[in-house]
Enzyme design. Structure first.
Site, PDB file in Angstrom:
ATOM      1  N   HIS A 194      35.403  75.021  62.446  1.00  0.00           N
ATOM      2  CA  HIS A 194      35.988  74.021  61.147  1.00  0.00           C
ATOM      3  C   HIS A 194      36.073  74.522  59.868  1.00  0.00           C
ATOM      4  O   HIS A 194      34.174  75.500  59.347  1.00  0.00           O
ATOM      5  CB  HIS A 194      34.569  73.109  61.135  1.00  0.00           C
ATOM      6  CG  HIS A 194      34.926  71.126  59.916  1.00  0.00           C
ATOM      7  ND1 HIS A 194      35.831  70.703  60.652  1.00  0.00           N
ATOM      8  CD2 HIS A 194      34.875  71.941  58.844  1.00  0.00           C
ATOM      9  CE1 HIS A 194      35.973  69.968  59.196  1.00  0.00           C
ATOM     10  NE2 HIS A 194      35.248  70.183  58.776  1.00  0.00           N
ATOM     11  N   CYS A 195      37.282  74.733  59.001  1.00  0.00           N
ATOM     12  CA  CYS A 195      37.355  75.607  57.883  1.00  0.00           C
ATOM     13  C   CYS A 195      36.642  74.221  56.889  1.00  0.00           C
ATOM     14  O   CYS A 195      37.343  73.675  56.785  1.00  0.00           O
ATOM     15  CB  CYS A 195      38.465  76.213  57.307  1.00  0.00           C
ATOM     16  SG  CYS A 195      39.254  76.416  55.968  1.00  0.00           S
ATOM     17  N   VAL A 196      36.625  75.060  55.714  1.00  0.00           N
ATOM     18  CA  VAL A 196      35.374  73.200  55.128  1.00  0.00           C
ATOM     19  C   VAL A 196      36.648  73.382  53.722  1.00  0.00           C
ATOM     20  O   VAL A 196      36.977  72.372  53.308  1.00  0.00           O
ATOM     21  CB  VAL A 196      34.213  74.251  54.171  1.00  0.00           C
ATOM     22  CG1 VAL A 196      33.941  73.548  53.037  1.00  0.00           C
ATOM     23  CG2 VAL A 196      33.083  74.608  54.795  1.00  0.00           C
ATOM     24  N   GLY A 199      39.757  71.385  55.269  1.00  0.00           N
ATOM     25  CA  GLY A 199      39.413  69.624  55.506  1.00  0.00           C
ATOM     26  C   GLY A 199      38.700  69.611  57.302  1.00  0.00           C
ATOM     27  O   GLY A 199      38.843  68.550  57.306  1.00  0.00           O
TER      28      GLY A 199
END
Length: 268
Positions: A194-196, A199
């Protein structure tokens, strides 16, 4: 004092309610946080590039003499930002969406088979669901289309142990390499992470877009770092506060380059 605070709080609530009415996409805290990250990332790009053009007079003169050089640099900046928004807005491949599509296709296939009153084997349209990146699809033919559970079981290579893994959160059958993302609260096909900054998750459907994005971002950071070093070499005796700002930004840029190179090599 209490009355004044109550009036201010009431005015603030009405202002926020009017704002969210005009922009309903920002009423969700998750979406609001995602948009905040996007704005922050765009502003970081503009700050790093903008300060370079404001401080470096030689770059402005070079732009007048060789406009193609600066045009290519700005084109790379634009392409990077466009690729970022394309990647962040694309679906990583949620299991629920794929399962719904499979069920809808099976229903349509069954209805068309019953309407034609012909064996399903004589129909040209067969359902092909690609889950693995190696294009290992599954063709479904027959009067009784296979369910999602059977589809998941058929995805395991011959000779391997077949297991039935049901997500305790989504309550759906998970295909191989699928995983539940607690940030998105959905199961993702070929879940990577999950890439911050995006998003969203990086999965089967947007992994290629993500690779192109970090490739363009790495090239942009390397080019910007070279321009920073060229400026410091030519203007080291200029006002110290300009050099201090450029050195701090170059340090931050160097850390970003190391991180991006490692990420790019890992995904390659």
């Amino acid at each position: 004092m209490t009355t004044v605070m109550g009036i201010c709080r009431s005015f603030r609530d009405r202002a926020f309610a009017r704002f969210f009415h005009c922009f309903p996409c920002l009423s969700d805290p998750a979406r609001r946080s995602s948009w905040g990250l996007k704005v922050t990332l765009v502003m970081l790009h503009l700050i790093f590039v903008g300060i370079l053009f404001v401080f470096d007079g030689d770059l402005i003169e070079k732009t007048k003499k060789e406009p193609w050089y600066t045009a290519l640099y700005l084109l790379l900046l634009l392409a990077t930002l466009v690729q970022y928004f394309i990647t962040s807005s694309s679906s990583p491949g949620y299991v629920v969406d794929v399962m719904r599509a499979v069920n809808e296709t099976n229903v349509i296939y069954q209805k068309s088979s019953m309407a034609s009153k012909q064996p399903a084997s004589s129909q040209n349209g067969s359902l092909n669901v690609v889950i693995e990146g190696s294009q290992s699809g599954r063709n479904f033919q027959g009067s009784n289309p296979s369910s999602w559970t059977k589809l998941v079981m058929d995805m395991y290579p011959p000779g391997t142990s077949i297991r039935s893994c049901t997500c305790s959160y989504c309550n759906v059958e998970q295909p191989p390499r699928a995983k539940h993302c607690h940030d998105c609260d959905k199961c993702v096909l070929q879940f990577d992470h999950h890439c911050v900054w995006l998003g969203s998750c990086v999965g089967q459907y947007n992994h290629c877009k993500f690779w192109w994005y970090i490739c363009e971002e790495t090239a942009l950071c390397l080019w910007t770092g070279i321009l920073y070093i060229m400026y410091l070499k030519a203007n080291i005796s200029r006002p110290w506060w300009k050099d201090a700002i450029m050195i701090l930004l170059l340090i931050a840029l160097s850390i970003s380059i190391i991180f991006l190179l490692l990420l790019l090599l890992f995904h390659m």
